[in-house]
Design a protein around this motif. Structure first.
Motif, short mmCIF file in Angstrom:
data_model
loop_
_atom_site.label_atom_id
_atom_site.label_comp_id
_atom_site.label_asym_id
_atom_site.label_seq_id
_atom_site.Cartn_x
_atom_site.Cartn_y
_atom_site.Cartn_z
N VAL A 92 18.39 -32.89 -16.08
CA VAL A 92 17.67 -32.78 -14.81
C VAL A 92 16.98 -34.08 -14.44
N PHE A 93 16.23 -34.65 -15.38
CA PHE A 93 15.49 -35.87 -15.05
C PHE A 93 16.42 -37.08 -14.91
N LEU A 94 17.58 -37.03 -15.55
CA LEU A 94 18.57 -38.07 -15.34
C LEU A 94 19.11 -37.99 -13.90
N VAL A 95 19.39 -36.77 -13.45
CA VAL A 95 19.85 -36.57 -12.08
C VAL A 95 18.78 -37.01 -11.08
N TYR A 225 14.83 -25.54 -14.35
CA TYR A 225 15.61 -26.78 -14.32
C TYR A 225 17.08 -26.48 -14.06
N LEU A 226 17.59 -25.43 -14.68
CA LEU A 226 18.99 -25.06 -14.47
C LEU A 226 19.23 -24.65 -13.02
N LEU A 227 18.25 -23.98 -12.43
CA LEU A 227 18.35 -23.60 -11.03
C LEU A 227 18.38 -24.85 -10.15
N ALA A 231 21.35 -25.98 -7.58
CA ALA A 231 21.10 -26.38 -6.19
C ALA A 231 21.76 -27.72 -5.88
N GLN A 232 21.73 -28.65 -6.83
CA GLN A 232 22.35 -29.95 -6.60
C GLN A 232 23.86 -29.84 -6.46
N VAL A 233 24.46 -28.92 -7.22
CA VAL A 233 25.90 -28.70 -7.10
C VAL A 233 26.24 -28.18 -5.71
N PHE A 234 25.44 -27.22 -5.20
CA PHE A 234 25.66 -26.70 -3.85
C PHE A 234 25.49 -27.81 -2.81
N GLU A 235 24.51 -28.69 -3.04
CA GLU A 235 24.27 -29.77 -2.09
C GLU A 235 25.46 -30.72 -2.00
#
Length: 298
Positions: A92-95, A225-227, A231-235
């Motif tokens: 998450v923090f890497l993303v 964090y997984l959520l 969300a980033q995948v959907f984006e």
């Protein structure tokens, strides 16, 4: 002893094969190429007797189940709570770090963060959004007012440093934003026991103890964090699901309380509201602390 026998690099015992019989370290290979090492690491993640994927499934679709299983002593079939948190939070923090670096690149302007979206203003819009530069350099100097002339010298120095850094941030916020993002993992890790303490207050007269609440905190934050990653995948596919995911987030905690602690609906909802409000205040204080720390250490 075969010709391939060698000394273990860890304990110096003789090794004949792939593993040292004394300390168990893997040997028997020369230094590996990067692709060999990457494949080995990937295999370690994926080959956990399916624990990794089983744990992620229950984390997403069975609120509170993993914590209930841990408290009941059924632990071997799932990834340990701390390891789960560290793996997911690292991703998450890497993303977030990549997203921040992209959003504040050299050809971009001011970044506005609203939930999961990063709105990047064009250079001319960014210039219009910032206060106009004053012809008098002293007029535009930021006033922090941490100290006055009667304050200790160290506090006056701190006040001067903060005011100077505010001007630097106005000219180029990139370093400040990167510093804040770099401190977020530490801040969130420190807030884990705070969340557990709030849960303990919510269940003050129950038989559950603090370490069990800390396990619940690890699982809950791992889910959040997984959520975020979902969300980033959907984006990536231009699918904006912020509202739906916020609903999921608010429903998840009372469901988790019911499963882990056996609460009734009324109790689970009431305790969730208490924890949400209290933790929101803790998060705001944490972000304020990170902002001050980043400002002072520029």
């Amino acid at each position: 002893m075969s010709e391939l026998a060698q000394h273990c690099r860890n304990c110096r015992a003789l090794v004949d094969g792939e593993y040292c019989s004394q300390c168990g370290q893997r040997e028997g290979r020369a230094d590996q190429r990067f692709r060999d090492l990457a494949g080995e690491l990937l295999g370690d993640v994926l080959d956990m007797d399916s624990r990794f994927w089983r744990t992620l499934f229950f984390l997403l679709f069975r609120p509170g189940f993993l914590s209930a299983e841990f408290i009941a002593g059924r632990r071997a079939r799932y990834l340990p709570p701390l390891r789960l948190y560290l793996v997911i939070s690292f991703v998450v923090f890497l993303v977030m770090s990549f997203a921040a670096s992209y959003a504040i690149g050299p050809d971009r302007g001011v970044v506005v963060d609203s939930a999961d979206d990063l709105i990047v203003l064009a250079d001319d819009e960014a210039s219009a959004a910032l206060p106009e530069e004053s012809e008098d350099p002293d007029e535009g100097f930021a006033e922090i007012d941490l100290a006055d002339e009667n304050s200790p010298q160290w506090l006056q120095d701190l006040d001067e440093r903060a005011e100077t850094n505010v001007v630097k941030i106005k000219d180029d916020p990139k370093e400040f934003i990167e510093a804040m993002v770099s401190y977020l993992p530490q801040m969130m890790f420190l807030l884990l026991p705070v969340f557990a303490l709030l849960v303990q207050f919510a269940y003050l007269f129950s038989s559950f103890h603090y370490l069990q609440h800390l396990v619940f905190s690890l699982h809950y934050h791992s889910f959040v964090y997984l959520l975020f990653l979902v969300a980033q995948v959907f984006e990536l596919f231009q699918m904006h699901v912020d509202g739906s995911l916020m609903i999921v987030l608010f429903i998840y905690l009372p469901l988790a309380f019911r499963k882990t602690y056996g609460s009734g609906w009324r109790g689970a909802i009431g305790k969730s509201i208490f924890v949400y409000i209290s933790y929101a205040i803790s998060l705001m204080l944490g972000f304020a602390g990170v902002a001050v720390l980043a400002l002072m250490l520029l």
